[in-house]
Design a protein around this motif. Sequence first.
Motif, PDB file in Angstrom:
ATOM      1  N   LYS A 586       0.834  -1.203   0.000  1.00 15.47           N
ATOM      2  CA  LYS A 586       0.000   0.000   0.000  1.00 15.47           C
ATOM      3  C   LYS A 586       0.872   1.257   0.000  1.00 15.47           C
ATOM      4  O   LYS A 586       0.633   2.206  -0.763  1.00 15.47           O
ATOM      5  CB  LYS A 586      -0.918  -0.016   1.233  1.00 15.47           C
ATOM      6  CG  LYS A 586      -1.895   1.165   1.300  1.00 15.47           C
ATOM      7  CD  LYS A 586      -2.789   1.034   2.525  1.00 15.47           C
ATOM      8  CE  LYS A 586      -3.761   2.182   2.611  1.00 15.47           C
ATOM      9  NZ  LYS A 586      -4.709   2.208   1.482  1.00 15.47           N
ATOM     10  N   ARG A 587       1.903   1.280   0.847  1.00 17.03           N
ATOM     11  CA  ARG A 587       2.777   2.455   0.901  1.00 17.03           C
ATOM     12  C   ARG A 587       3.515   2.657  -0.424  1.00 17.03           C
ATOM     13  O   ARG A 587       3.698   3.776  -0.886  1.00 17.03           O
ATOM     14  CB  ARG A 587       3.783   2.323   2.052  1.00 17.03           C
ATOM     15  CG  ARG A 587       3.165   2.522   3.420  1.00 17.03           C
ATOM     16  CD  ARG A 587       4.249   2.728   4.471  1.00 17.03           C
ATOM     17  NE  ARG A 587       5.115   1.559   4.607  1.00 17.03           N
ATOM     18  CZ  ARG A 587       4.881   0.542   5.432  1.00 17.03           C
ATOM     19  NH1 ARG A 587       3.772   0.548   6.176  1.00 17.03           N
ATOM     20  NH2 ARG A 587       5.705  -0.465   5.518  1.00 17.03           N
ATOM     21  N   THR A 588       3.940   1.560  -1.012  1.00 12.62           N
ATOM     22  CA  THR A 588       4.625   1.665  -2.295  1.00 12.62           C
ATOM     23  C   THR A 588       3.721   2.267  -3.368  1.00 12.62           C
ATOM     24  O   THR A 588       4.125   3.154  -4.128  1.00 12.62           O
ATOM     25  CB  THR A 588       5.121   0.285  -2.751  1.00 12.62           C
ATOM     26  OG1 THR A 588       6.067  -0.208  -1.806  1.00 12.62           O
ATOM     27  CG2 THR A 588       5.790   0.357  -4.118  1.00 12.62           C
ATOM     28  N   LEU A 589       2.492   1.787  -3.427  1.00 13.47           N
ATOM     29  CA  LEU A 589       1.551   2.301  -4.431  1.00 13.47           C
ATOM     30  C   LEU A 589       1.271   3.778  -4.216  1.00 13.47           C
ATOM     31  O   LEU A 589       1.150   4.547  -5.173  1.00 13.47           O
ATOM     32  CB  LEU A 589       0.244   1.503  -4.373  1.00 13.47           C
ATOM     33  CG  LEU A 589       0.360   0.014  -4.732  1.00 13.47           C
ATOM     34  CD1 LEU A 589      -1.007  -0.667  -4.622  1.00 13.47           C
ATOM     35  CD2 LEU A 589       0.924  -0.181  -6.127  1.00 13.47           C
ATOM     36  N   GLU A 590       1.193   4.172  -2.943  1.00 17.97           N
ATOM     37  CA  GLU A 590       0.911   5.580  -2.654  1.00 17.97           C
ATOM     38  C   GLU A 590       2.104   6.464  -3.005  1.00 17.97           C
ATOM     39  O   GLU A 590       1.954   7.528  -3.611  1.00 17.97           O
ATOM     40  CB  GLU A 590       0.554   5.735  -1.175  1.00 17.97           C
ATOM     41  CG  GLU A 590      -0.795   5.113  -0.800  1.00 17.97           C
ATOM     42  CD  GLU A 590      -1.034   5.126   0.703  1.00 17.97           C
ATOM     43  OE1 GLU A 590      -0.065   5.443   1.445  1.00 17.97           O
ATOM     44  OE2 GLU A 590      -2.152   4.806   1.139  1.00 17.97           O
ATOM     45  N   ILE A 597      -5.782  10.751  -9.365  1.00 16.29           N
ATOM     46  CA  ILE A 597      -7.061  10.107  -9.057  1.00 16.29           C
ATOM     47  C   ILE A 597      -6.852   9.167  -7.878  1.00 16.29           C
ATOM     48  O   ILE A 597      -5.992   8.281  -7.942  1.00 16.29           O
ATOM     49  CB  ILE A 597      -7.577   9.320 -10.276  1.00 16.29           C
ATOM     50  CG1 ILE A 597      -7.763  10.276 -11.463  1.00 16.29           C
ATOM     51  CG2 ILE A 597      -8.881   8.604  -9.936  1.00 16.29           C
ATOM     52  CD1 ILE A 597      -8.185   9.595 -12.720  1.00 16.29           C
ATOM     53  N   PRO A 598      -7.610   9.335  -6.779  1.00 20.64           N
ATOM     54  CA  PRO A 598      -7.432   8.501  -5.585  1.00 20.64           C
ATOM     55  C   PRO A 598      -7.584   7.012  -5.895  1.00 20.64           C
ATOM     56  O   PRO A 598      -8.445   6.617  -6.691  1.00 20.64           O
ATOM     57  CB  PRO A 598      -8.525   8.992  -4.631  1.00 20.64           C
ATOM     58  CG  PRO A 598      -8.864  10.351  -5.100  1.00 20.64           C
ATOM     59  CD  PRO A 598      -8.684  10.337  -6.595  1.00 20.64           C
ATOM     60  N   LYS A 599      -6.728   6.216  -5.272  1.00 21.80           N
ATOM     61  CA  LYS A 599      -6.765   4.755  -5.321  1.00 21.80           C
ATOM     62  C   LYS A 599      -6.478   4.181  -6.709  1.00 21.80           C
ATOM     63  O   LYS A 599      -6.606   2.975  -6.914  1.00 21.80           O
ATOM     64  CB  LYS A 599      -8.101   4.218  -4.819  1.00 21.80           C
ATOM     65  CG  LYS A 599      -8.391   4.556  -3.367  1.00 21.80           C
ATOM     66  CD  LYS A 599      -9.674   3.907  -2.899  1.00 21.80           C
ATOM     67  CE  LYS A 599      -9.929   4.241  -1.426  1.00 21.80           C
ATOM     68  NZ  LYS A 599     -11.195   3.620  -0.929  1.00 21.80           N
ATOM     69  N   GLU A 600      -6.104   5.025  -7.654  1.00 23.61           N
ATOM     70  CA  GLU A 600      -5.744   4.486  -8.967  1.00 23.61           C
ATOM     71  C   GLU A 600      -4.328   3.942  -8.929  1.00 23.61           C
ATOM     72  O   GLU A 600      -3.414   4.590  -8.408  1.00 23.61           O
ATOM     73  CB  GLU A 600      -5.867   5.565 -10.040  1.00 23.61           C
ATOM     74  CG  GLU A 600      -5.537   5.017 -11.438  1.00 23.61           C
ATOM     75  CD  GLU A 600      -5.957   5.974 -12.539  1.00 23.61           C
ATOM     76  OE1 GLU A 600      -5.245   6.049 -13.549  1.00 23.61           O
ATOM     77  OE2 GLU A 600      -6.998   6.645 -12.371  1.00 23.61           O
ATOM     78  N   VAL A 601      -4.131   2.756  -9.448  1.00 26.64           N
ATOM     79  CA  VAL A 601      -2.828   2.084  -9.407  1.00 26.64           C
ATOM     80  C   VAL A 601      -1.964   2.562 -10.574  1.00 26.64           C
ATOM     81  O   VAL A 601      -2.358   2.433 -11.738  1.00 26.64           O
ATOM     82  CB  VAL A 601      -2.994   0.562  -9.457  1.00 26.64           C
ATOM     83  CG1 VAL A 601      -1.626  -0.106  -9.509  1.00 26.64           C
ATOM     84  CG2 VAL A 601      -3.793   0.079  -8.256  1.00 26.64           C
ATOM     85  N   ASP A 602      -0.804   3.116 -10.235  1.00 28.05           N
ATOM     86  CA  ASP A 602       0.138   3.572 -11.249  1.00 28.05           C
ATOM     87  C   ASP A 602       0.958   2.372 -11.742  1.00 28.05           C
ATOM     88  O   ASP A 602       1.592   1.679 -10.943  1.00 28.05           O
ATOM     89  CB  ASP A 602       1.076   4.624 -10.648  1.00 28.05           C
ATOM     90  CG  ASP A 602       1.908   5.326 -11.715  1.00 28.05           C
ATOM     91  OD1 ASP A 602       2.231   4.688 -12.732  1.00 28.05           O
ATOM     92  OD2 ASP A 602       2.239   6.515 -11.510  1.00 28.05           O
ATOM     93  N   PRO A 603       0.976   2.084 -13.057  1.00 33.07           N
ATOM     94  CA  PRO A 603       1.751   0.932 -13.568  1.00 33.07           C
ATOM     95  C   PRO A 603       3.222   0.979 -13.177  1.00 33.07           C
ATOM     96  O   PRO A 603       3.856  -0.056 -13.019  1.00 33.07           O
ATOM     97  CB  PRO A 603       1.564   1.027 -15.087  1.00 33.07           C
ATOM     98  CG  PRO A 603       0.309   1.804 -15.274  1.00 33.07           C
ATOM     99  CD  PRO A 603       0.245   2.776 -14.135  1.00 33.07           C
ATOM    100  N   ARG A 604       3.770   2.191 -13.001  1.00 29.66           N
ATOM    101  CA  ARG A 604       5.188   2.289 -12.637  1.00 29.66           C
ATOM    102  C   ARG A 604       5.438   1.742 -11.241  1.00 29.66           C
ATOM    103  O   ARG A 604       6.497   1.189 -10.946  1.00 29.66           O
ATOM    104  CB  ARG A 604       5.644   3.744 -12.739  1.00 29.66           C
ATOM    105  CG  ARG A 604       5.766   4.236 -14.179  1.00 29.66           C
ATOM    106  CD  ARG A 604       6.069   5.705 -14.248  1.00 29.66           C
ATOM    107  NE  ARG A 604       4.966   6.510 -13.724  1.00 29.66           N
ATOM    108  CZ  ARG A 604       4.913   7.841 -13.796  1.00 29.66           C
ATOM    109  NH1 ARG A 604       5.919   8.497 -14.353  1.00 29.66           N
ATOM    110  NH2 ARG A 604       3.888   8.502 -13.297  1.00 29.66           N
TER     111      ARG A 604
END
Length: 846
Positions: A586-590, A597-604
């Motif tokens: 979760k911390r990595t994704l944030e 856009i909140p809670k959208e997963v960045d492919p990077r």
Amino acid sequence: MHNGGIGDSQVIADLQGSSGAVSESTIGKTSTLSPSLLAFAYPEAGGTPDIPLHDNMSAQSDTAMDVLSKPVKELMKTVDKLRDLGVETSHISLPQAVTIGDQSAGKSSLIEALSGIKVPRSSGTCTRCPLQIITAPSTDAPWHCTITLVKKYSFYEAIGIDDNDTGPYGPWVEDSLPHTMVFAETHTQDHLDHLLRRAQLATLNPGDNPVKYLQATVLDNLPIKVEFSPNVIRLDIAGPGLASLSFFDLPGVINQTEDVNKPWLVKVVKNMAREYVRNQSSLILLACSMEGDLANSTASSLVRKIPGAVDRCIGVLTKPDRLPTGDPLSAWYSVLAGGTFAVGHGYFVTKQPSQNQLDVGMTHDQARQAENNYFSREPWTTTFSLFEERFGTRQLQAALSQKLTRQIQQSLPTIEVQLAARIRAVEAELSQYPEPPNNAYGRIIEALNNFATHVKHSPDSDDDDGYDFSDELRRLEETFKLQLKSLRPGLLTASPKTHKPSTPSSTFIKRDPESEIVELSSGDEIETPSKTFSSKKRKLEDSISLSRANSPLAMRQFNTPQRRGAVTNGAHGTPSREQFTLAGIKRTLERRSRSNIPKEVDPRAVDYLRRCAIGGWSAVMKVYLDGVSTVLNAKLQSQLTRTCTQWQETEFYRECTKIVSDVAATFKHEQMAHGASMFRLESEMVFTLSDAIDEYQQRELKDLMAGRYLARIKEHFKEADPDKDPLNQAELKKKAQDQKLRLEPGADPFQTEVEVMSRVRGYYAVASARFLDNIVHRVRVDIADHCRHRVHKQLQIGLEIGAENAHEHCSRLLAENPDRERKRAQLKKERANLVQAQQQLALLAV
């Protein structure tokens, strides 16, 4: 220097009255040279060239050099060629000029003045091994210098300097013949001191490739293995206006060392000076500073203790401008007149530039003019006027060139006789070492062909040996495959607020608020078929790994994909797989998301996690390639023994063993390079065109969601009744079948993180299979190539089968007694060199 208070004028008068005009010692005596050599050495109707030493050198020194230029140049060139041929190892003394002196006696400045070059003066450069300087005039070519490394001694660290049975240099043992290597060439004088420093480092690091020091970008931090070396650095310098000179510059004689733990270095340096001075054909250039007392000169004392050495000495008084105040001139007059501290060829006085003058760029010609100016005033034009022909570097150059020429002329007849006598002795000794059979070449070709035939079919052979080889390779491949599977990243499925790991690694989860991913832990991890270690064993290994990584530096390093895979378990030395937590993902994704856009997963962010998961591949790949090269070497050595059994006690078999080992080592190096390239590609870019990744990701998502659901059911019941013992695995699975119960935990707040983990593990399956195929495919192709072609070719090259002297070389290889064969080769080489030396002397008559 002091002289008991006697007045200067009285001492000078007494000396003049008793000896008259002071003149140079006559050293030219009747020569016994053959008529042809005699005519060459003394071109003026057989007479000795007469070079007056009292000329006005500023105007006439070049003329003096021209008179001797051709004979001096040719004679010195011939002697240097004889030296390169190693005739000195045959106990034949060659004429030479040797410069010695105490440290800080101004010897470096004197060398620069004599040779017209600038030598480095920093510690560890030009003063730690003999330096041979050969200068010659050149009228049709610009200034040029060739630096050559002359290796006459090999270094054996195990030998101590104080051992009673060692030579004068302890660990340095003289070789049977010298070996020369051209190190560098330059047409720029300003580059010479830099190249000389590099040559010195190469000489002081025996065993290393000299090219390493020629190509090094930084020299100051390079270590040295030895403090002094008896091996020579030779400078061949040619340029307009240079005198014809050839002399050795030795390290300054010392009485103590900077390192109190190495007092034996004093012995090494003094032995080096003694060896050169003891040569009866040596002309000794003894440098002594006028700022001290000659009675305290260590170098002077060393020369006087060697019988006959002082008679071959030219004294050079340096630093006349530092003559102590109040020092009576009569004492130095006595020295110049030969009354005290007398040497065979008298004393010269030179005045060299100060360091400040050199720093501001004083040239060689300017230094000579300044020197002339210095000696054009008192007391040199008054008190010491009788010795004016001995003041200045140009006077010394002329005298040294003349005396060395005469020294060579006098030595040539003796050298001719000694060469002939040594050739007869070598031929007599060679008669005791008859040549081996003439069919050695054919026997070796036959053995190599048999070996090549067996090795060529090894990977596909149906015999037991072939099966063993293929089985070993397959076992290594399977192990590599299983290790890659074991590194597939795991997920701690417990919710962050309720998860309490049962091992000491639980503290590691809280260790750093900046951590994005918790590296290793234990707890509620979904079980997969790829796990190869027991839970208990993994907990212990993970605990050890985490404790080692608990330093702040290790924590920071762990935040990069490259370092993440470097954690090894203690039992196997291979990396442990990554363990991810929901909170860490979760911390990595944030933190790595650039989306607004909140809670959208960045492919990077997902790609970052994928790269983290493959960090351990490099280590397990190296284990695999190590194993393959070991198996290949064992296979080749086994076949070598099988086909060359009758030659196992010969040099041929030993050379083959070494070449085969080198082939296996080269194979390993090539595979490591290819593997490193493949790993770099995987690490730098997440990539695949395979449609199978969707299937893998869906399968991983199904497994992860099932594991996550079991963890949430367990947490649900624990929260409802904290006092009740937690459900075991069987009870959890049973309750998981209850459809009503499935609705109680509600929506999973970490559904996104679970989905991301499925994408990481799905990609891992695709990428690891690709990495495995790339590495193993290359290994199989190259092993086949090595077995079918390369090993046989390398044996032919290494054994010099195609060389001109292949038959002779094969005879030596198959000799039953390698010591006898080496001795025969050594004697033949010595004879060839001695014959070539005779031919060089004969060329003087042409």
